[in-house]
Enzyme design. Structure first.
Site, PDB file in Angstrom:
ATOM      1  N   ASN A  33       0.837  -1.212   0.000  1.00 35.70           N
ATOM      2  CA  ASN A  33       0.000   0.000   0.000  1.00 35.70           C
ATOM      3  C   ASN A  33       0.872   1.263   0.000  1.00 35.70           C
ATOM      4  O   ASN A  33       0.359   2.369   0.089  1.00 35.70           O
ATOM      5  CB  ASN A  33      -0.979   0.012   1.197  1.00 35.70           C
ATOM      6  CG  ASN A  33      -0.262   0.148   2.523  1.00 35.70           C
ATOM      7  OD1 ASN A  33       0.963   0.230   2.574  1.00 35.70           O
ATOM      8  ND2 ASN A  33      -1.028   0.168   3.600  1.00 35.70           N
ATOM      9  N   ASN A  36       4.813   2.906   3.659  1.00 34.97           N
ATOM     10  CA  ASN A  36       6.175   3.096   4.168  1.00 34.97           C
ATOM     11  C   ASN A  36       7.196   2.612   3.133  1.00 34.97           C
ATOM     12  O   ASN A  36       8.221   2.032   3.472  1.00 34.97           O
ATOM     13  CB  ASN A  36       6.330   2.321   5.487  1.00 34.97           C
ATOM     14  CG  ASN A  36       7.573   2.722   6.245  1.00 34.97           C
ATOM     15  OD1 ASN A  36       8.149   3.777   5.987  1.00 34.97           O
ATOM     16  ND2 ASN A  36       8.029   1.871   7.149  1.00 34.97           N
ATOM     17  N   SER A  37       6.871   2.830   1.853  1.00 37.60           N
ATOM     18  CA  SER A  37       7.800   2.430   0.785  1.00 37.60           C
ATOM     19  C   SER A  37       7.484   3.290  -0.430  1.00 37.60           C
ATOM     20  O   SER A  37       6.562   4.101  -0.399  1.00 37.60           O
ATOM     21  CB  SER A  37       7.629   0.945   0.455  1.00 37.60           C
ATOM     22  OG  SER A  37       6.296   0.679   0.109  1.00 37.60           O
ATOM     23  N   SER A 126      10.034 -11.565  14.843  1.00 33.74           N
ATOM     24  CA  SER A 126      11.166 -10.774  15.329  1.00 33.74           C
ATOM     25  C   SER A 126      11.731 -11.365  16.616  1.00 33.74           C
ATOM     26  O   SER A 126      10.997 -11.970  17.424  1.00 33.74           O
ATOM     27  CB  SER A 126      10.657  -9.355  15.603  1.00 33.74           C
ATOM     28  OG  SER A 126      11.567  -8.662  16.397  1.00 33.74           O
ATOM     29  N   TYR A 151       4.195  -3.009  19.326  1.00 34.91           N
ATOM     30  CA  TYR A 151       4.763  -3.625  18.118  1.00 34.91           C
ATOM     31  C   TYR A 151       5.182  -5.062  18.410  1.00 34.91           C
ATOM     32  O   TYR A 151       4.809  -6.009  17.706  1.00 34.91           O
ATOM     33  CB  TYR A 151       5.963  -2.816  17.615  1.00 34.91           C
ATOM     34  CG  TYR A 151       6.829  -3.610  16.672  1.00 34.91           C
ATOM     35  CD1 TYR A 151       6.439  -3.806  15.350  1.00 34.91           C
ATOM     36  CD2 TYR A 151       8.017  -4.212  17.109  1.00 34.91           C
ATOM     37  CE1 TYR A 151       7.208  -4.580  14.488  1.00 34.91           C
ATOM     38  CE2 TYR A 151       8.786  -4.982  16.261  1.00 34.91           C
ATOM     39  CZ  TYR A 151       8.383  -5.164  14.956  1.00 34.91           C
ATOM     40  OH  TYR A 151       9.140  -5.940  14.124  1.00 34.91           O
ATOM     41  N   LYS A 155       3.724  -9.054  17.111  1.00 41.16           N
ATOM     42  CA  LYS A 155       4.466 -10.197  16.561  1.00 41.16           C
ATOM     43  C   LYS A 155       4.131 -11.468  17.343  1.00 41.16           C
ATOM     44  O   LYS A 155       3.929 -12.531  16.771  1.00 41.16           O
ATOM     45  CB  LYS A 155       5.976  -9.924  16.591  1.00 41.16           C
ATOM     46  CG  LYS A 155       6.413  -8.821  15.637  1.00 41.16           C
ATOM     47  CD  LYS A 155       6.140  -9.180  14.183  1.00 41.16           C
ATOM     48  CE  LYS A 155       6.395  -8.052  13.224  1.00 41.16           C
ATOM     49  NZ  LYS A 155       5.912  -8.283  11.857  1.00 41.16           N
ATOM     50  N   PHE A 180      16.773 -11.267  13.678  1.00 43.89           N
ATOM     51  CA  PHE A 180      17.576 -10.459  14.575  1.00 43.89           C
ATOM     52  C   PHE A 180      17.696  -9.079  13.913  1.00 43.89           C
ATOM     53  O   PHE A 180      16.693  -8.567  13.451  1.00 43.89           O
ATOM     54  CB  PHE A 180      18.856 -11.218  14.964  1.00 43.89           C
ATOM     55  CG  PHE A 180      18.495 -12.265  15.998  1.00 43.89           C
ATOM     56  CD1 PHE A 180      17.686 -13.355  15.655  1.00 43.89           C
ATOM     57  CD2 PHE A 180      18.840 -12.111  17.321  1.00 43.89           C
ATOM     58  CE1 PHE A 180      17.251 -14.271  16.623  1.00 43.89           C
ATOM     59  CE2 PHE A 180      18.418 -13.026  18.293  1.00 43.89           C
ATOM     60  CZ  PHE A 180      17.629 -14.100  17.933  1.00 43.89           C
ATOM     61  N   ASN A 181      18.836  -8.429  13.849  1.00 41.76           N
ATOM     62  CA  ASN A 181      18.845  -7.040  13.335  1.00 41.76           C
ATOM     63  C   ASN A 181      19.233  -6.981  11.855  1.00 41.76           C
ATOM     64  O   ASN A 181      20.426  -7.090  11.536  1.00 41.76           O
ATOM     65  CB  ASN A 181      19.819  -6.199  14.161  1.00 41.76           C
ATOM     66  CG  ASN A 181      19.286  -5.902  15.549  1.00 41.76           C
ATOM     67  OD1 ASN A 181      18.934  -6.817  16.294  1.00 41.76           O
ATOM     68  ND2 ASN A 181      19.208  -4.636  15.905  1.00 41.76           N
ATOM     69  N   LEU A 202      20.088   1.890  14.276  1.00 46.07           N
ATOM     70  CA  LEU A 202      21.496   2.289  14.323  1.00 46.07           C
ATOM     71  C   LEU A 202      22.107   2.557  12.941  1.00 46.07           C
ATOM     72  O   LEU A 202      22.717   3.613  12.726  1.00 46.07           O
ATOM     73  CB  LEU A 202      22.297   1.193  15.052  1.00 46.07           C
ATOM     74  CG  LEU A 202      23.803   1.413  15.130  1.00 46.07           C
ATOM     75  CD1 LEU A 202      24.138   2.673  15.912  1.00 46.07           C
ATOM     76  CD2 LEU A 202      24.489   0.194  15.764  1.00 46.07           C
ATOM     77  N   ARG A 297      18.866   4.333  26.120  1.00 49.08           N
ATOM     78  CA  ARG A 297      17.535   4.525  25.530  1.00 49.08           C
ATOM     79  C   ARG A 297      16.556   3.641  26.299  1.00 49.08           C
ATOM     80  O   ARG A 297      16.802   2.427  26.431  1.00 49.08           O
ATOM     81  CB  ARG A 297      17.577   4.123  24.049  1.00 49.08           C
ATOM     82  CG  ARG A 297      16.250   4.216  23.347  1.00 49.08           C
ATOM     83  CD  ARG A 297      16.390   4.040  21.834  1.00 49.08           C
ATOM     84  NE  ARG A 297      16.808   2.709  21.424  1.00 49.08           N
ATOM     85  CZ  ARG A 297      16.934   2.323  20.162  1.00 49.08           C
ATOM     86  NH1 ARG A 297      16.677   3.178  19.171  1.00 49.08           N
ATOM     87  NH2 ARG A 297      17.312   1.102  19.853  1.00 49.08           N
TER      88      ARG A 297
HETATM   89  N1  UDP Z   1      21.709   2.641  18.947  1.00 50.94           N
HETATM   90  C1  UDP Z   1      22.506   3.735  19.317  1.00 50.94           C
HETATM   91  N2  UDP Z   1      22.255   4.927  18.730  1.00 50.94           N
HETATM   92  C2  UDP Z   1      21.280   5.108  17.797  1.00 50.94           C
HETATM   93  C3  UDP Z   1      20.472   4.003  17.430  1.00 50.94           C
HETATM   94  C4  UDP Z   1      20.725   2.788  18.037  1.00 50.94           C
HETATM   95  O1  UDP Z   1      23.411   3.602  20.137  1.00 50.94           O
HETATM   96  O2  UDP Z   1      21.101   6.249  17.326  1.00 50.94           O
HETATM   97  C5  UDP Z   1      21.971   1.322  19.551  1.00 50.94           C
HETATM   98  C6  UDP Z   1      20.810   0.767  20.365  1.00 50.94           C
HETATM   99  O3  UDP Z   1      20.906   1.179  21.693  1.00 50.94           O
HETATM  100  C7  UDP Z   1      21.032  -0.736  20.196  1.00 50.94           C
HETATM  101  C8  UDP Z   1      21.671  -0.885  18.830  1.00 50.94           C
HETATM  102  O4  UDP Z   1      22.184   0.407  18.509  1.00 50.94           O
HETATM  103  O5  UDP Z   1      21.960  -1.189  21.130  1.00 50.94           O
HETATM  104  C9  UDP Z   1      20.693  -1.319  17.765  1.00 50.94           C
HETATM  105  O6  UDP Z   1      19.568  -0.466  17.816  1.00 50.94           O
HETATM  106  P1  UDP Z   1      18.398  -0.559  16.749  1.00 50.94           P
HETATM  107  O7  UDP Z   1      17.383   0.477  17.113  1.00 50.94           O
HETATM  108  O8  UDP Z   1      18.976  -0.508  15.375  1.00 50.94           O
HETATM  109  O9  UDP Z   1      17.828  -2.034  16.940  1.00 50.94           O
HETATM  110  P2  UDP Z   1      17.109  -2.722  18.219  1.00 50.94           P
HETATM  111  O10 UDP Z   1      17.323  -1.878  19.414  1.00 50.94           O
HETATM  112  O11 UDP Z   1      15.715  -2.841  17.816  1.00 50.94           O
HETATM  113  O12 UDP Z   1      17.782  -4.037  18.360  1.00 50.94           O
END
Ligand code: UDP
Length: 342
Positions: A33, A36-37, A126, A151, A155, A180-181, A202, A297
Site C-alpha cells: 500500500n 512506508n515504501s 522478530s 509492536y 508479533k 535479529f537485526n 542504528l 535509551r
Molecule cells: N543505537 C545507538 N544509537 C542510535 C540508534 C541505536 O546507540 O542512534 C543502539 C541501540 O541502543 C542498540 C543498537 O544500537 O543497542 C541497535 O539499535 P536498533 O534500534 O537498530 O535495533 P534494536 O534496538 O531494535 O535491536
C-alpha cells in the site's frame, strides 16, 4: 513456476526477498500500500533481476482487495507476509493503529488463504519476542517474554494466531522467521532501506551521520554489562535474511504434512557491540564516524544474539555475509540516496 504472494513486497526486507524469489525461479506477486515504501523500489528490483514485477497496489486489510488478488493470480501457492507497521516507539504512542493494522492484515490474509486453498505461509516475526533473554544465545525454545511494546506484542499475537490456525484447520503450513537485526542493502545499490524522517535504527542513523545529514551519532549508553559497555546485537545482512525466506518456502512447498508450524531464528550467531559496529564501518569504508556517548535509551535490551543452528540443520540456511560487507553495502546505498537528494 509457483507464484508467491509477497505482502509488503516493496519494503526493505520484502524487496530483497522478491529479488531472491526471482533468483530461485518463483514468481513473486507483490501487494503493497506504499504507506512506508516507494514505487521506485520496483524499478530497483527490475534493474537487478531484469524481470517485470506483478504489483497490486492496495491494503491487506481490505478483504475485497485481497480476494481480487487471489482471483487474479490462480498460480499462487504460498504467501510471505511482511506488510506491517514496524516502528517500536510509534507503536507505544499509537497502540490501536498498530494492533488493528498488524493483526487484522494477518487475519484477512489467513481467511483468504483458507478460502482459496493456499497452503504455505512464511511470517515475518522478530527476536523482540525474547525480550532480554536469561540465557544467550537464544534458541527457538527460549521463553517468549512479555512484550516491551505494542509492536512486539503484535508479533507474539500473530505467531499465536498462525499456530492456532494451523492446528485447528490442518490446511495451512507455516513458518515464522524471528529476525535479529537486519542491516545492509543490495550490493548493486539498487535497493536498500528507505527510512522516513529521523531513523531510529542504528545503521541508517550512522550512515546519515557520515553523509552529513545528521550532526553526530549518539551511542545509547556505555555502562551495560558487555565487553565495551555498549549494547550487543546480532546484525544480519538483509540479502542473507531474504534468502532465509526462500529456504522456508522451499521447505513448505516440499513438506507433506498439511499442518506443520515451525519457528526459526534468523541471525548470524554472533553478537556485536555498538562500538564494534562503528569500528567495522570505519574499516569497511575508510570513513570516520562522528559519535559521542549518550544516556541509555529506555526499553533497550542489553544483549541478544541468536543460536541459528536450527535453521541450518533443518533448512540448510546460514548467514554468508559479514558485518563488514553489510556496512559497506549500507554506505554505498546511503551514497545513492544522497545523490537522489534523500
Ligand atoms: N543505537 C545507538 N544509537 C542510535 C540508534 C541505536 O546507540 O542512534 C543502539 C541501540 O541502543 C542498540 C543498537 O544500537 O543497542 C541497535 O539499535 P536498533 O534500534 O537498530 O535495533 P534494536 O534496538 O531494535 O535491536
Amino acid at each position: 513456476m509457483p507464484s508467491i504472494l509477497v505482502t509488503g513486497g516493496a519494503g526493505y526486507i520484502g524487496s530483497h526477498t522478491v529479488v531472491e524469489l526471482f533468483r530461485a525461479d518463483y514468481k513473486p506477486v507483490i501487494i503493497d500500500n506504499f504507506s512506508n515504501s516507494e514505487k521506485s523500489v520496483l524499478k530497483g528490483i527490475e534493474a537487478i533481476t531484469g524481470e517485470t514485477i506483478s504489483l497490486y497496489a492496495g491494503d491487506c486489510n481490505d478483504e475485497q482487495f485481497v480476494k481480487h488478488v487471489f482471483e487474479s493470480e490462480p498460480e499462487i501457492t504460498g504467501c510471505i507476509h511482511f506488510a506491517a507497521y514496524k516502528a517500536v516507539g510509534e507503536s507505544v504512542e499509537k497502540p490501536v493503529q498498530y494492533y488493528k493494522n498488524n493483526i487484522n492484515s494477518l487475519l484477512e490474509l489467513l481467511s483468504a488463504m483458507l478460502k482459496f486453498n493456499i497452503k504455505n505461509l512464511v511470517f515475518s516475526s522478530s527476536c523482540t519476542v525474547y525480550g532480554q533473554p536469561d540465557d544467550l544465545p537464544v534458541t527457538e525454545s527460549s521463553p517468549v517474554k512479555k512484550a516491551e511494546s505494542p509492536y512486539g506484542n503484535t508479533k507474539q499475537i500473530c505467531e499465536e494466531i498462525i499456530k492456532d490456525t494451523v492446528d485447528a484447520t490442518g490446511k495451512i503450513k507455516a513458518v515464522s522467521l524471528r529476525y535479529f537485526n537486519p542491516v545492509g542493502a543490495h550490493p548493486t545499490s539498487q535497493i536498500g532501506e528507505l527510512p522516513i524522517g529521523t531513523p531510529n535504527n542504528l545503521i541508517p542513523f550512522l550512515t546519515q551521520t557520515v553523509a552529513g545529514i545528521r550532526e553526530e551519532l549518539i551511542i545509547f549508553g556505555d555502562d551495560y554489562n558487555t565487553p565495551d559497555g555498549t549494547c550487543v546485537r546480532d546484525y544480519i545482512h538483509v540479502v542473507d535474511l531474504a534468502k532465509a525466506h526462500v529456504k522456508a518456502l522451499d521447505y513448505l512447498e516440499k513438506e507433506k504434512n498439511d499442518s506443520v508450524y515451525q519457528v526459526f531464528n534468523v541471525g548470524t550467531g554472533n553478537g556485536h557491540t555498538v562500538l564494534d559496529v562503528i569500528k567495522t564501518f570505519e574499516l569497511a569504508t575508510g570513513e570516520k564516524v562522528k559519535y559521542r556517548i549518550g544516556i541509555r535509551r529506555p526499553g533497550d535490551i542489553e544483549k541478544v544474539w541468536a543460536n541459528a543452528d536450527k535453521i541450518y540443520e533443518e533448512l540448510n540456511w546460514k548467514a554468508e555475509r559479514t558485518l563488514k560487507q553489510a556496512l559497506y553495502d549500507a554506505w554505498n546505498w546511503q551514497k545513492v540516496l544522497k545523490s537522489r537528494g534523500k
